[in-house]
Design an enzyme around this catalytic site. Sequence first.
Site, PDB file in Angstrom:
ATOM      1  N   TRP A   1      -6.896 -17.078   1.393  1.00 24.94           N
ATOM      2  CA  TRP A   1      -5.527 -16.640   1.633  1.00 24.94           C
ATOM      3  C   TRP A   1      -4.722 -17.928   1.608  1.00 24.94           C
ATOM      4  CZ3 TRP A   1      -2.944 -12.222   1.708  1.00 24.94           C
ATOM      5  CH2 TRP A   1      -1.688 -12.203   2.304  1.00 24.94           C
TER       6      TRP A   1
ATOM      7  N   ASN B   1     -11.515 -23.209   6.106  1.00 26.73           N
ATOM      8  CA  ASN B   1     -10.510 -22.281   6.624  1.00 26.73           C
ATOM      9  C   ASN B   1      -9.717 -23.050   7.672  1.00 26.73           C
ATOM     10  OD1 ASN B   1      -9.069 -20.076   7.653  1.00 26.73           O
ATOM     11  ND2 ASN B   1     -10.702 -19.632   9.122  1.00 26.73           N
ATOM     12  N   GLY B   2      -8.394 -23.131   7.495  1.00 28.67           N
ATOM     13  CA  GLY B   2      -7.579 -23.845   8.473  1.00 28.67           C
ATOM     14  C   GLY B   2      -6.457 -24.593   7.773  1.00 28.67           C
TER      15      GLY B   2
ATOM     16  N   GLU C   1       7.812   4.577  13.542  1.00 27.96           N
ATOM     17  CA  GLU C   1       6.957   4.378  12.375  1.00 27.96           C
ATOM     18  C   GLU C   1       5.525   4.831  12.611  1.00 27.96           C
ATOM     19  OE1 GLU C   1       5.778   0.629   9.433  1.00 27.96           O
ATOM     20  OE2 GLU C   1       6.440   0.211  11.466  1.00 27.96           O
TER      21      GLU C   1
ATOM     22  N   HIS D   1      30.396   4.251  23.138  1.00 29.45           N
ATOM     23  CA  HIS D   1      31.115   4.740  21.959  1.00 29.45           C
ATOM     24  C   HIS D   1      30.399   5.913  21.296  1.00 29.45           C
ATOM     25  CE1 HIS D   1      33.849   1.420  22.387  1.00 29.45           C
ATOM     26  NE2 HIS D   1      32.820   0.588  22.455  1.00 29.45           N
TER      27      HIS D   1
ATOM     28  N   LYS E   1       9.224   0.397  15.467  1.00 29.62           N
ATOM     29  CA  LYS E   1       7.762   0.453  15.643  1.00 29.62           C
ATOM     30  C   LYS E   1       7.342   1.813  16.178  1.00 29.62           C
ATOM     31  CE  LYS E   1       6.614  -2.156  13.741  1.00 29.62           C
ATOM     32  NZ  LYS E   1       7.032  -3.362  13.084  1.00 29.62           N
TER      33      LYS E   1
ATOM     34  N   LYS F   1       1.717  -0.399   2.267  1.00 30.29           N
ATOM     35  CA  LYS F   1       1.984  -1.745   2.780  1.00 30.29           C
ATOM     36  C   LYS F   1       3.152  -2.434   2.089  1.00 30.29           C
ATOM     37  CE  LYS F   1       1.963  -4.708   5.359  1.00 30.29           C
ATOM     38  NZ  LYS F   1       2.058  -4.606   6.786  1.00 30.29           N
TER      39      LYS F   1
ATOM     40  N   GLU G   1      13.901  -3.270  16.585  1.00 28.09           N
ATOM     41  CA  GLU G   1      12.507  -3.393  16.130  1.00 28.09           C
ATOM     42  C   GLU G   1      11.569  -2.539  16.993  1.00 28.09           C
ATOM     43  OE1 GLU G   1      11.022  -4.340  13.619  1.00 28.09           O
ATOM     44  OE2 GLU G   1       8.965  -4.733  14.248  1.00 28.09           O
TER      45      GLU G   1
ATOM     46  N   ARG H   1      -9.681 -11.114   5.548  1.00 26.12           N
ATOM     47  CA  ARG H   1      -9.158 -12.417   5.962  1.00 26.12           C
ATOM     48  C   ARG H   1      -8.423 -13.139   4.829  1.00 26.12           C
ATOM     49  NH1 ARG H   1     -11.093 -14.431  10.593  1.00 26.12           N
ATOM     50  NH2 ARG H   1     -10.517 -16.506   9.882  1.00 26.12           N
TER      51      ARG H   1
ATOM     52  N   CYS I   1      -8.673 -17.643   5.979  1.00 31.97           N
ATOM     53  CA  CYS I   1      -9.565 -17.419   4.843  1.00 31.97           C
ATOM     54  C   CYS I   1     -10.901 -16.960   5.403  1.00 31.97           C
ATOM     55  CB  CYS I   1      -9.817 -18.711   4.077  1.00 31.97           C
ATOM     56  SG  CYS I   1      -8.317 -19.500   3.489  1.00 31.97           S
TER      57      CYS I   1
END
Length: 611
Positions: free
Chosen positions: A75, A99-100, A491, A507, A488, A606, A484, A27, A2
């Site tokens: 958040w 925050n935490g 992308e 193959h 990346k 996003k 992945e 944040r 946050c």
Amino acid sequence: MCGIVGYIGPEEGRDILMNGLARLEYRGYDSAGIAMVGPDRRLQIVRCEGKLSGLQYKLNDNPVTGTVGVAHTRWATHGRPSEVNAHPHRCGPFALVHNGIIENYAALKEELEAEGQRFESQTDTEVIVVLLDREWRRVKEYKQAVRNTLKKLRGSYAVVIVNEQEPDSLVAAKKESPLILGLTESAFFLASDVPAILPYTRQVVYLNDEEVVFISREGYSIESLPDGAQRSPKPHQVDWNPIMAEKAGYKHFMLKEIFEQPRAVIDTFRSVVDLERKEVNFPELNLDKDLLNKIERVFIVACGTSYHAALVAKYMLEGLCRIPVEVDLASEFRSRDPILDDKVLLLVISQSGETADTRAALKEGLDKGAYCRAIVNVVGSSIARMAQGVIYTHAGPEIGVASTKAFTTQLVALYLLAIHWAAETGRLPGKSIEQYIQDLIELPGKMEKILSDTTRVTAWARKFKDFKDFLYLARGPLYPIALEGALKLKEISYIHAEGYAAGEMKHGPIALIDAEMPVMVLLKHGPLYEKMTSNIQEVKARDGIILALIEGEPSEIVGPAENQLVIHPASEWLSPVLFSLPLQLLAYHVAVLRGTDVDQPRNLAKSVTVE
Ligand code: F6R
């Protein structure tokens, strides 16, 4: 994650606090609030769900005024985004922003409720302010009440407090969450991060863990919480410009988020692991022992990077829990009339909690009577609300489009689910649950080590940035990491890349290999090592260029040492996290050298919510 801001000084504080929040919106942005001590020494608090613009709008009708105040952009971690869960939280004369994650909040809340205290929110934060009010009523001394309160908290916090009884003061403290103190001749600022205060000052004190700062209009003092020792740190002169500051000095959000991963992993396991008792509890998952014993099959469904996390989970859940797992792309699953019933667990994975195909897959599961659970990063998102139980990753907001910290925190959440499941059903193989948790506790340190030296990856990026195709090969739980790594690279750098299970090479794909094809191999010691080295020989025989991430130490079989990057040994279930990091960094550096827009690649947004 946050954003928090505090101000005490001669100026009207509202705009300073709101400007600070605007610079911290990266944040968190699911709710926001402000508390100011007014000229009549009374607290004025305005909070709202949604973005900061909503709070601004509300303030137009309910203006607050004063020269001392705190503000927060949230958040959500505990309790969905809503006005009642938004900060500041108030009790008695105190209002507090935080925050935490307070790990022992449930036990503290129970204790306070038993004493007759009432809570209005579902947050861990409200517990702190209620505790503070109780301590203050007991000891009748503000500073002592703050110390007593903080000493009862386990977990991480950065807090800033305003107090009607001592209206010309701000108190703040931190432990494992960021907090800085900004200074001018006549004013003091507190903030989660530098951008919030840059328009006003560049003189900054970086507070250390377990330090408390008491601020009046005349000055401030910092003391160590454990022993009360006074501290006098020298202020730093910040030389970042505001844009650099928002990214904490990193060139792109993606890079910042890559480096945030050790912290994000800690936050993710901290939210469900009792580190003292070495126990895992998923308070919001709704999957007890009886239910786990009833489940005969698991489907894990997701898109993109989250799908790759699902593929790793198949190895984990089958390996550790001996339960059959099917993994599906949400776009396929939703349109193939899957066979689901009340012996099936459908687990969907989504960072955003909004991806349309994943939502539709979840709906399919709900309609067909499967047990439906989700792993989600965004609290209160559509998927989090639809699912019958949730595990939250605590990656914080992901601003860069390419998923990095969301992926590794998903892997950690899945690992915890697998060991919890295996322990609950009495199937945990090999080690005790304490040992599996110990392995996890050691993971962030190993991640830090990989991130602390990026020379080899950047050299690879320089050398291979103009190649047209890349191949990524691996076996076992590292195979999805090869997928992945390739995702990346394509992308964000727009280089064609394919991930393959190394055993599949013969193959077909082997026909592509020549001196123009860098082949990234992921090598881990264990039963698959020899098979991987045979694949390496096959590539070499066709003049392919081998790059290797190799566990432990370089190997002559692979080729020259400068083509190898050593990865710290870890258990087979946690190595996927470590092997992911250099692949993210490689994609990032190649993209930067090719001049692409790293944080916003072309054609990508996003969260893909289109039906
Ligand atoms: C890749 C990436 C995407 C997402 C995918 C699913 O870097 O970010 O592939 O993983 O769009 O998104 P969520 O997890 O939000 O459902």
